[in-house]
Design a protein around this motif. Sequence first.
Motif, PDB file in Angstrom:
ATOM      1  N   PHE A  51     -34.410 -18.319  67.885  1.00  0.00           N
ATOM      2  CA  PHE A  51     -33.820 -18.955  66.699  1.00  0.00           C
ATOM      3  C   PHE A  51     -34.841 -18.821  65.570  1.00  0.00           C
ATOM      4  CE2 PHE A  51     -31.506 -22.482  69.343  1.00  0.00           C
ATOM      5  CZ  PHE A  51     -30.416 -21.638  69.562  1.00  0.00           C
ATOM      6  N   THR A  52     -34.348 -18.753  64.357  1.00  0.00           N
ATOM      7  CA  THR A  52     -35.247 -18.797  63.205  1.00  0.00           C
ATOM      8  C   THR A  52     -34.943 -20.082  62.462  1.00  0.00           C
ATOM      9  OG1 THR A  52     -35.134 -16.401  63.075  1.00  0.00           O
ATOM     10  CG2 THR A  52     -36.019 -17.549  61.151  1.00  0.00           C
ATOM     11  N   ASN A  53     -35.907 -20.954  62.357  1.00  0.00           N
ATOM     12  CA  ASN A  53     -35.610 -22.250  61.746  1.00  0.00           C
ATOM     13  C   ASN A  53     -35.637 -22.157  60.230  1.00  0.00           C
ATOM     14  OD1 ASN A  53     -38.252 -22.348  60.928  1.00  0.00           O
ATOM     15  ND2 ASN A  53     -38.736 -24.281  61.937  1.00  0.00           N
ATOM     16  N   GLN A  54     -35.477 -23.299  59.591  1.00  0.00           N
ATOM     17  CA  GLN A  54     -35.387 -23.305  58.128  1.00  0.00           C
ATOM     18  C   GLN A  54     -36.668 -22.814  57.451  1.00  0.00           C
ATOM     19  OE1 GLN A  54     -34.243 -27.342  57.951  1.00  0.00           O
ATOM     20  NE2 GLN A  54     -36.297 -28.167  58.162  1.00  0.00           N
ATOM     21  N   GLU A  55     -37.777 -22.909  58.154  1.00  0.00           N
ATOM     22  CA  GLU A  55     -39.030 -22.414  57.577  1.00  0.00           C
ATOM     23  C   GLU A  55     -39.115 -20.899  57.635  1.00  0.00           C
ATOM     24  OE1 GLU A  55     -41.182 -24.817  60.760  1.00  0.00           O
ATOM     25  OE2 GLU A  55     -42.681 -24.674  59.181  1.00  0.00           O
ATOM     26  N   GLY A  56     -38.267 -20.296  58.510  1.00  0.00           N
ATOM     27  CA  GLY A  56     -38.422 -18.873  58.776  1.00  0.00           C
ATOM     28  C   GLY A  56     -39.332 -18.667  59.970  1.00  0.00           C
ATOM     29  N   ARG A  57     -39.403 -19.679  60.816  1.00  0.00           N
ATOM     30  CA  ARG A  57     -40.242 -19.621  62.004  1.00  0.00           C
ATOM     31  C   ARG A  57     -39.380 -19.134  63.165  1.00  0.00           C
ATOM     32  NH1 ARG A  57     -44.823 -21.954  62.722  1.00  0.00           N
ATOM     33  NH2 ARG A  57     -44.597 -23.265  60.895  1.00  0.00           N
ATOM     34  N   VAL A  58     -39.831 -18.082  63.805  1.00  0.00           N
ATOM     35  CA  VAL A  58     -39.054 -17.510  64.895  1.00  0.00           C
ATOM     36  C   VAL A  58     -39.580 -18.066  66.210  1.00  0.00           C
ATOM     37  CG1 VAL A  58     -38.194 -15.384  65.902  1.00  0.00           C
ATOM     38  CG2 VAL A  58     -38.826 -15.447  63.489  1.00  0.00           C
ATOM     39  N   GLN A  59     -38.695 -18.668  66.965  1.00  0.00           N
ATOM     40  CA  GLN A  59     -39.136 -19.329  68.194  1.00  0.00           C
ATOM     41  C   GLN A  59     -38.173 -19.004  69.325  1.00  0.00           C
ATOM     42  OE1 GLN A  59     -40.952 -23.436  67.052  1.00  0.00           O
ATOM     43  NE2 GLN A  59     -38.942 -23.415  66.132  1.00  0.00           N
ATOM     44  N   ALA A  60     -38.721 -18.979  70.529  1.00  0.00           N
ATOM     45  CA  ALA A  60     -37.914 -18.566  71.677  1.00  0.00           C
ATOM     46  C   ALA A  60     -37.262 -19.747  72.372  1.00  0.00           C
ATOM     47  CB  ALA A  60     -38.802 -17.830  72.667  1.00  0.00           C
ATOM     48  N   ILE A  61     -36.075 -19.503  72.894  1.00  0.00           N
ATOM     49  CA  ILE A  61     -35.502 -20.455  73.845  1.00  0.00           C
ATOM     50  C   ILE A  61     -35.432 -19.721  75.178  1.00  0.00           C
ATOM     51  CG2 ILE A  61     -34.144 -21.690  72.125  1.00  0.00           C
ATOM     52  CD1 ILE A  61     -31.655 -20.256  73.178  1.00  0.00           C
ATOM     53  N   ILE A  83     -35.581  -4.832  61.319  1.00  0.00           N
ATOM     54  CA  ILE A  83     -35.712  -5.775  60.201  1.00  0.00           C
ATOM     55  C   ILE A  83     -37.195  -5.980  59.912  1.00  0.00           C
ATOM     56  CG2 ILE A  83     -35.091  -8.039  59.320  1.00  0.00           C
ATOM     57  CD1 ILE A  83     -32.811  -8.149  61.271  1.00  0.00           C
ATOM     58  N   ASP A  84     -37.610  -5.511  58.751  1.00  0.00           N
ATOM     59  CA  ASP A  84     -39.017  -5.585  58.385  1.00  0.00           C
ATOM     60  C   ASP A  84     -39.594  -6.987  58.488  1.00  0.00           C
ATOM     61  OD1 ASP A  84     -39.693  -3.075  58.026  1.00  0.00           O
ATOM     62  OD2 ASP A  84     -39.697  -3.097  55.809  1.00  0.00           O
ATOM     63  N   MET A  85     -38.764  -7.948  58.082  1.00  0.00           N
ATOM     64  CA  MET A  85     -39.237  -9.334  58.068  1.00  0.00           C
ATOM     65  C   MET A  85     -39.739  -9.773  59.437  1.00  0.00           C
ATOM     66  SD  MET A  85     -35.975 -11.037  56.177  1.00  0.00           S
ATOM     67  CE  MET A  85     -36.731 -12.561  55.690  1.00  0.00           C
ATOM     68  N   TYR A  86     -39.177  -9.186  60.468  1.00  0.00           N
ATOM     69  CA  TYR A  86     -39.487  -9.623  61.829  1.00  0.00           C
ATOM     70  C   TYR A  86     -40.543  -8.761  62.510  1.00  0.00           C
ATOM     71  CZ  TYR A  86     -35.747 -13.065  61.808  1.00  0.00           C
ATOM     72  OH  TYR A  86     -34.986 -14.158  61.519  1.00  0.00           O
TER      73      TYR A  86
END
Lengths: 826, 418, 154
Positions: A625-635, A679-682
């Motif tokens: 998931f990418t949260n509102q901050e733009g933080r990518v985190q795993a589930i 996606i460059d952002m990632y």
Amino acid sequence: MATVTINGKEITVEDGTLILDAARQAGFEIPTFCYQAELSRLGSCRMCLVEIEGQRKLQPSCVTPVMHGMNIWTDSPSVVSAREAMLEFLLSNHALDCPVCDKGGECELQDMVYKYGPRKGRFQEVKNRFHDRDYVLSPVIVKNSNRCVQCMRCVRVCREVVGVGVLGAIGRGHKQEETSFLRQQLDCDHDGNCIEVCPVGCFMRRPYRYKARPWDLTRAMSICPYCGTGCRFSIQERDGVVLRAVAMHEVGVNGITLCARGRFGYDFVNSKERLKTPLVKRNGRFEPVTWHDAMEMIKERLGTLQGERIGAIASPRLTNEELFLFQRFVREVLKSPNIDSDPRWNDTTVEAFVSVTGIPEGGTSLFDCVGADTVFIIGGQVSEENPVVDYTIRRISSERRMNIIIGSPRAMKLDASAGILLRHGAGCEDSLLIALACILTEESGLQDGKALLGDLSKEGFIEQAGVAEDDLRACAKVLVGSNSIGIFAGTSLLRFSSLRGLHLLRTVLERLKKALFIMPLLDRCNQRGAWDMGVHPGFGPGYRGVERRGLGCDGILEGVVKGEIDALYIVGEDLVSAYPDGEFVESALSKAGFVVVQDAFLTRTARFADVVLPSAVFAEKDGTFTNQEGRVQAISKLLPPPGEAKTDLEIISILSAILGGAFDRTESKEVFDTIKETIDMYRDVELRDEPSQVSLVKGSGAVFRREEPPFSKVVYGEDREYPFVLITGNHLFHSGTFSLRSDILCGLLGEGIVEMNREDAESLGVSEGEKVRVRGRGYEAFVKVRIRKDGLRGVVFVPENFEDTPVNRFLKRGEKVARVSIQKPS
Amino acid sequence: MEKVLLKNLGKPNSHKIDTYIQGGGYRAIQEALRHTPDTIIQMVKDSGLRGRGGAGFSTGLKWSFIPKDPTVPKFLCCNADEGEPGTFKDRGIIDNDPHLLLEGMMIASYAIGANTAYIYIRGEFAFGARRLEEAIKEAYERGYLGRNIFGSDFSLDIHVHRGWGAYICGEETALLESIEGYRGQPRIKPPFPAISGLYGKPTVINNVETLSCLPAIVLKGPKWFASIGPEKSPGPKIYCVSGHVKRPGLYELPMGTSARELIYEHCGGIRDDRRLKAVIPGGVSAPMLSADEVDTPLDFDSLAAKKSMLGSGAVIVMDETTCMVKVAYIILRFFSHESCGKCTPCREGTIWLTKILKRIEYGEGRTGDVELLESLCSNIFGRTFCPLGDGAVMALRGVLKHFRDEFVYHVENKRCMV
Amino acid sequence: MLPERLREEIRAVEKRYSTKRSAVMEALRIVQREKGYIEKEDMEEIACMLGMRPVSVNEVTAFYTMYNIQPVGRYHIQVCRNISCSLLGAEHLISYMERLLNIKVGETTQDGKFTLSTVECLGSCGTAPMMQINDTYYENLTEERIEEILKGLE
Ligand SMILES: Cc1cc2nc3c(=O)[nH]c(=O)nc-3n(C[C@H](O)[C@H](O)[C@H](O)COP(=O)(O)O)c2cc1C
Ligand code: SF4
Ligand code: FES
């Protein structure tokens, strides 16, 4: 910097570092009870005493900063004996009922006695007892004071972090008990942070009571599936039933905290209502079918359609991998440009929001935003929609005392921490911000301010916003005096606004050379991910432009009504509950030729489907998931989905294969790799447990429009018959309608309410908890009243979550605010 | 020695402003206002005045820690919580000569730059609180309090804040918490109140007797004060004598008067001419002296040398009929009742000690109890958050040091030795 | 609701301090002075007036021992039992009073006239043994004095 010697080892640390932290850095463990990094310093339990050369007494390392040249011992005989003594004291009146205590196996007292404790108890007197039976403090909290070690973490977290302060220390000396007012049931956020911080079995989870021992549980790291804050936790199950969600110190932006939804909203996973087999509608009734049959039917009906005659909508609760694949499926296999995520927002507003908040420019850490000189919250009911952001702001502001400005028509808990409150009219965020930008150019004497503003002038906007010019001026002064500014931009901006105001404010602040951090406040766990993945009619993955602009949700529904769209593919989204004009969606759905809904529940939208595909929920899959901050985190996956349900990722890849466009990499990990490659952002994102800059997405590099969004005024005029303006949003205990499937959350609040200002309630003669009739044009509902002291008069709030009070029924398509009347039922 | 603290005691209407003025009152503050605050602080330093609340810290030095920044509000708090068992000197001043205290507070406030002062008086002193309120009213009516007192540009408001039954509020930071409307639990030091005290502002906390010394210091000069009693802890001192003496009561004498002189010369000796058994020299927290230590001068340093302390100057005299187990039990019962509950060793330790002592006293002692008491004392001492817990241990250790055999006897014979 | 007169008095007290909360002890004392004890509703009302949480008011009433959270007799007799008074026979006087009033420490007489409590040092050690009845100190007690004092109370 200070150099000190700890147990003979030299270490250099920042000035002011606590001895405790210095020792931990040097690799020495010091036991603590009352110390908790996030809370105010107490120094009362005396577990952490250390010896400092030259000092007569042992000193509490949790409150004593190092001084250059100190020689500290954390294991000298006197320290060891003090520790043992403290444990003996704590045990003297401790209940010692470990065999029936829920905390057994993960109890800090137990662990500490095991490690440092006296091997023999000398206390032979009668123990203090506060009560005989455990008592209930809240639908989710049980209490046993006989086990208390008086560390006050519960009281402090309740006051300093959650900000409700309903726990206190009652009594003196050995009679002191941490509890509620007269041990009554708590009126609080029911988030159970007191449970999480309690080192012993004093505060306990009621739903988890006697269900398991910690060593019986299987665990998986995950992310809360509700709001966009993206709190990390460990979800834990036994025998296929999810039993609890546990926040962990130093893990995730949330650390030890979670809100009620995060901590107690997990039980929808095991809901009896989960869909377990595919369903097909025959003669108006759903019948279970095999996956094969369901797929055949879809192939038959969708395979023949032209792309643009199909609309596809996915929920921002899917993982990035699923959303990425969904978007490829829609665009490449179905060949449809008509793709969108949340039906509540208009796609052009989303584009403006995304652009103004700078989402394509990369991630903004919550801590950077809160670390600014001034924090400005606009368009978001943080305290209810993003509770953990509210906790973070409150906690940090009690140390840093930065300026806090809040603009909102509703009262909220965080108001108490704010220096300036701007109670603007419902839906008038835009006018407020324009007025503020105008005044800010005046106050700052900005050179080309006039040119920036063009024909805008403050007067009309101040009036529209309904706030005092002096307050705006005070606000502008604070902004001028700040070097850095953090702006939290909430979903009301998506709901009502044209974003012109925020655009202007941002531009002015940039001209003033302020360090600016803008963070969106989102109410769905992967809303940002959905946008990043390009689930939008106007942009593709990484905000790259699309060849042909498709229709957004609104356009798709209109297309259905006009006969231009034949089929709908809806993944995990409940349009009937969410789209602002429930009646319109229902009529559209019933006109659609073919509807496929993929969901975990038979939602009101799914009832209109021809084929329903059962899908997995967060606990049953891997992904990010990418949260509102733009933080990518795993589930990560804890359980298999129930029955024959499959993850959305699996379903989408099967569908694409069937429709002739098989993708080659379809495992979650593989898709994530593809995302990183495309996606460059990632590209440089790393998945981390602790909040780290490397898990934030980077700038997209995509050229994204930043032209000035138009201003459109929110009009709600006078109307004697419907004197109240109705606004909506999420309730503290609910997020979307998903949470309605959590029995625990419904136990906290199971039906709609209407929140109103105290004077309004008085003039209507209604009191707290009383049922009233909320009537709009063409729809009415009966709901209980909640009275708020400081909200704006003439504005009522009904949460958007409840099926018994579908707020979207009060709205007509295209309308931004509804007007209602409120009456006491006769 | 000429009395300065208790000189008005016994005069008719001693509490009235006119009586006070006739006795030369409110001249010291006018004199003080002619000097700079720094001069006053220096004067008090030179006088050698040490706090009479218990710790004996140099008053002038304490004041000098207050930041000089005139834009920061500062507070003075008068500690009239007088809770240490055996102590009743502050009550003596408040009930009989409230204006002496008010004048002292004016001088202190002027010296540290405080414009608001509070008198934290224990709740039981209803009479005293009323006296103070009346006295404050009188002072306002004369223009001695409020704006521009005595025509100077110094303004001062004094308010009475009543405690409501908590010994711990005598501890200075607990006192501040209490004024702020919280439970009276001590705060972490540092920061010390001089930097961050009441409402986070620089604050001085002084005892009633300490403040009441100030008018005389200003009028008679620091040299005069320093010349009374021992060099390192000079000045007049009020001793509160209670227990088995013929004439208990308040005695203002030079600091350093010996316990023997106090008991036998001023108080007329032991009741029924019995033999002296022990003396507690400074309130129950102070370890007791045995009968053969009765020549010890009662001042800060001499008592410290005997491993006891002057504390509040409350002298409790016990004759040969006194059961020391009972004394210890009463004292520990008091401390466990007053433990605020904040820190582990004091909260849990004092109640544990009390339970054991109660058992011994009631003839239910067990073998090993005395050793257990001693071991628990070591487990508490030096590890508590504030000095209350240490005080409890010092008291008990004091009794055990001299009368351990009585405890053993109690345990073994299930009854008292005396 | 507290009578307006008391609310006025509490508001006046607030002015002495930098924060409203500082008035909480005095506000509770005022209520107790008027009613003899403090009830749940009083704590809630004071909390509301002073911008506190009810539990924080409860913290205060439960920390300071002089707040009565239950009704007490018209005359609240508090006998000191600390060291100086004990040395001069306080325990003896306490049991004497228990017999005289026919109640145990902590109890109230049937007619609601007297409540008997023990307290720690009241700062009257030089005139021990002593007791306090409501606001008044009675010192240098003997059995006879006590009988006389109690008789003299209406
Ligand atoms: C448990 C405890 C109780 C105290 N009680 C009192 C008291 O009742 N009155 C008092 O003046 N000081 C008392 N003190 C001492 C005060 O903390 C403080 O040192 C004193 O008020 C300072 O004033 P001084 O410098 O004038 O002595 C107490 C200290 C402790 C640790
Ligand atoms: S609901 Fe939001 S704030 Fe609460 S735990 Fe979940 S993500 Fe965190
Ligand atoms: S952890 Fe340091 S005193 Fe509790």
